[in-house]
Each structure stands twice: as C-alpha cells, then as structure tokens.
Motif scaffolding. Structure first.
Motif, PDB file in Angstrom:
ATOM      1  N   ALA A 190     -35.184 -15.792  20.002  1.00 23.21           N
ATOM      2  CA  ALA A 190     -35.127 -14.807  18.922  1.00 23.21           C
ATOM      3  C   ALA A 190     -33.761 -14.142  18.865  1.00 23.21           C
ATOM      4  O   ALA A 190     -33.193 -13.946  17.788  1.00 23.21           O
ATOM      5  N   GLN A 191     -33.224 -13.803  20.036  1.00 25.53           N
ATOM      6  CA  GLN A 191     -31.925 -13.149  20.062  1.00 25.53           C
ATOM      7  C   GLN A 191     -30.827 -14.097  19.600  1.00 25.53           C
ATOM      8  O   GLN A 191     -29.928 -13.706  18.842  1.00 25.53           O
ATOM      9  N   LEU A 192     -30.876 -15.341  20.011  1.00 25.00           N
ATOM     10  CA  LEU A 192     -29.886 -16.316  19.547  1.00 25.00           C
ATOM     11  C   LEU A 192     -29.961 -16.490  18.033  1.00 25.00           C
ATOM     12  O   LEU A 192     -28.933 -16.633  17.362  1.00 25.00           O
ATOM     13  N   SER A 193     -31.179 -16.457  17.486  1.00 19.71           N
ATOM     14  CA  SER A 193     -31.341 -16.660  16.047  1.00 19.71           C
ATOM     15  C   SER A 193     -30.702 -15.538  15.235  1.00 19.71           C
ATOM     16  O   SER A 193     -30.394 -15.730  14.048  1.00 19.71           O
ATOM     17  N   LEU A 194     -30.514 -14.371  15.844  1.00 16.05           N
ATOM     18  CA  LEU A 194     -29.837 -13.276  15.151  1.00 16.05           C
ATOM     19  C   LEU A 194     -28.329 -13.502  15.080  1.00 16.05           C
ATOM     20  O   LEU A 194     -27.636 -12.893  14.263  1.00 16.05           O
ATOM     21  N   HIS A 195     -27.820 -14.387  15.936  1.00 20.15           N
ATOM     22  CA  HIS A 195     -26.385 -14.703  15.960  1.00 20.15           C
ATOM     23  C   HIS A 195     -26.048 -15.926  15.114  1.00 20.15           C
ATOM     24  O   HIS A 195     -24.886 -16.115  14.738  1.00 20.15           O
ATOM     25  N   GLY A 196     -27.022 -16.788  14.881  1.00 22.62           N
ATOM     26  CA  GLY A 196     -26.749 -18.001  14.127  1.00 22.62           C
ATOM     27  C   GLY A 196     -27.973 -18.887  14.039  1.00 22.62           C
ATOM     28  O   GLY A 196     -29.075 -18.515  14.461  1.00 22.62           O
ATOM     29  N   LYS A 197     -27.782 -20.088  13.511  1.00 24.90           N
ATOM     30  CA  LYS A 197     -28.897 -20.999  13.259  1.00 24.90           C
ATOM     31  C   LYS A 197     -29.253 -21.808  14.515  1.00 24.90           C
ATOM     32  O   LYS A 197     -28.391 -22.132  15.327  1.00 24.90           O
ATOM     33  N   VAL A 198     -30.536 -22.119  14.622  1.00 25.94           N
ATOM     34  CA  VAL A 198     -31.057 -22.988  15.676  1.00 25.94           C
ATOM     35  C   VAL A 198     -31.511 -24.275  14.989  1.00 25.94           C
ATOM     36  O   VAL A 198     -32.400 -24.244  14.135  1.00 25.94           O
ATOM     37  N   VAL A 199     -30.886 -25.410  15.335  1.00 27.27           N
ATOM     38  CA  VAL A 199     -31.090 -26.655  14.596  1.00 27.27           C
ATOM     39  C   VAL A 199     -31.708 -27.718  15.497  1.00 27.27           C
ATOM     40  O   VAL A 199     -31.365 -27.836  16.680  1.00 27.27           O
ATOM     41  N   LEU A 200     -32.620 -28.482  14.911  1.00 25.04           N
ATOM     42  CA  LEU A 200     -33.293 -29.562  15.621  1.00 25.04           C
ATOM     43  C   LEU A 200     -32.812 -30.905  15.081  1.00 25.04           C
ATOM     44  O   LEU A 200     -32.926 -31.175  13.881  1.00 25.04           O
ATOM     45  N   VAL A 201     -32.245 -31.758  15.932  1.00 27.62           N
ATOM     46  CA  VAL A 201     -31.856 -33.110  15.537  1.00 27.62           C
ATOM     47  C   VAL A 201     -33.133 -33.920  15.288  1.00 27.62           C
ATOM     48  O   VAL A 201     -34.022 -33.945  16.144  1.00 27.62           O
TER      49      VAL A 201
END
Length: 299
Positions: A190-201
């Motif tokens: 959740a905290q990382l998502s506030l900094h940028g996108k989380v992408v799944l290959v």
C-alpha cells in the motif's frame, strides 16, 4: 568498486531443503548485473555449507551470518541495508524464478519511471516442485490516481506475492520496509502504491513453493507468527487489524502527495473500515473484536 544495477536479498533460516534450488534459479537468470546478498539468521542445519559452496563459485554472492536469530523481519531488512543497487528484490529460500524473470521486470522499470515495483504472474508448486496451478489472485495496481491504487491494494483479494518483485531501492528505503507484524506485506505494498505504480508482467515467471514448513502453514497461531517476525514478541498478543490501520494512516501522512490527493486517501481508509476483511467479517468488526477480546497493544 563496480556497483551492480540490482541487489537481491535472500534471508534464510534453516533452509537446506530448498535453498540450492532457489540460489540456482537466481544465478541462472539471463540478466546478470546483480549482487546476491544471503543473510543467514543463525541456521543450525546445512544452510551455511550450501551458501559457502555457491559463494566459492560466483563472486556476485555475499554471504553474511547472524550470531543469533533476529527474527524474519530484521533479517529481511538486513538484506536491504547491505544492498547497493538501483533496484532491489527480496528472494525467498524456497521459491524459484524463471530465467527471464529479472530481465522482464527490469525492462518494465527502465521503460516506465512511474512504476515502483514489477512482478510477474505466478504458479504454486509443492515440495517436489510439481505445479499446483496459479498462485493467488495477483494483479497490477496501475491507476494514475495514488488513492485509487492504495484502495485496490488494501481492499482486493490478493496474496501479496508482489513483495518478491523488483523494486526501486530509493523508494523502498522511504517505506516501512519489512514490518514485524502479521499482514505487514500488505502495508508495504500500500505504501509503495502511494509512490508509484505496481505492475504485473503477464507471463508466469515465478514459482511460489507451498509446503508445511513455510511460515503461513507452520504457525497456525497468530502469536507464534508474530514471534517468527520478531522474537521479542514471543508470548505477547497483538491487534493486527489495528496495526494495519495505523500503518495505512502513517503511510498516507508521509506520502509525497498534495493535500487533495491525501484527503482522498484518508477517505479511502474510512471506506476500508466498513469493507469486508479478507477472513470474512467487516473490518470494523475485526477492530472491535481486537479491543474486546483483551488483546495487548498493537504490535
């Protein structure tokens, strides 16, 4: 000294059963510009012997050993503290990566500055390595809105396996890193998502091993799992839902967002209180239960 592009941190405790396979799958990657930091949490089996044998054949491996077991959270974070690469990945001693895993993830990060973490679709495997089907309901969190991304992370069913993806180390260092409470992986995402996108290959490039000695299956009691994260919590009770709620709020408070977007995030957290918890009851019922069952301070 040449600094590698990627640092891989592999924390381990008594991992002799699967460790050689995990290390081998990392050394076999098509992407070669990395260091592998293995942090041994005072293992009492053949872990040290296995690590030293690999280190003798590949100078990308750095093996460190703790004098005593610090708990899983501290060992994970020690790997990060020793890292030097622009990118960072945690690796578990019992999982396997396809030879293209690192190359595919780093290609996404290099091409998209707004992405902070990249992982791939995953399969579950058993003790012998036999496939058990898709692992979890993993997904990308790639909305242009940070508040929307955070809501997707904290409200949708997924098993948080993305914490084993490739991350921007500079961003990871601004987070809670690996927390020492049950459910801390969801807080981190959740905290990382506030900094940028989380992408799944969209390729199956990761195999998650399910076995009886894994932390999810080995510790049926939540207090035992808490002590696995941090031995100082042995015998203590926790309020995991309260802790996750507190950490979500801390993450929003410290996020690099404008006032309007932060306000939207706080509204999403209020929405979360009424949402259904992943175990069934709504979160406000879980919060109330942890107050009235005599649980100790949030830990």
């Amino acid at each position: 000294m040449i600094v590698p592009k990627l640092s891989i941190g592999l924390p381990v405790y008594n991992g002799e059963n699967f460790l050689a396979g995990a290390i081998g799958s990392l050394l076999d990657q098509s992407y070669r510009d990395f260091e592998l930091i293995i942090s041994d949490n005072a293992s009492t089996d053949r872990t040290a012997e296995i690590c030293l044998a690999f280190a003798a054949t590949d100078d990308r491996i750095r093996y460190v050993r703790n004098d005593e077991n610090q708990g899983a959270a501290a060992n994970y974070n020690q790997c990060l503290a020793l890292a030097s690469g622009e990118y960072f990945k945690w690796a578990a001693h019992d999982d396997l990566c396809h030879p293209l895993f690192l190359a595919r993830c780093i290609a996404v990060l290099e091409a998209n500055p707004g992405v902070v973490l990249c992982h791939s679709q995953s399969q579950g495997i058993d003790d012998s390595g036999a496939t058990k089907g898709r692992y979890g309901e993993e997904r990308s969190f790639s909305s242009p809105s940070p508040s929307r991304r955070m809501w997707q992370v904290i409200s949708t069913p997924h098993v948080c396996i993305a914490v084993f993806g490739v991350m921007r180390r500079a961003v990871l260092l601004q987070t809670i890193r690996h927390g020492d409470w049950v459910g801390a992986d969801r807080n981190l995402l959740a905290q990382l998502s506030l900094h940028g996108k989380v992408v799944l290959v969209p390729e199956v490039l990761f195999k998650r091993r399910e076995h009886l000695e894994s932390s999810i299956h080995k510790f049926e009691d939540e207090q035992e799992r808490l002590a696995w994260f941090n031995p100082a919590f042995a015998g203590k009770r926790s309020r995991p839902t309260w802790r996750r709620w507190q950490e979500y709020n801390k993450a929003v408070h410290g996020a690099p967002l404008g006032l309007v977007e932060k306000a939207r995030c706080y509204l999403q957290l209020l929405r979360w209180v009424g949402a259904r918890h992943h175990t069934g009851p709504r979160n406000y019922r879980m919060l109330a239960r942890e107050i009235f069952t005599g649980a100790g301070p949030a830990s």
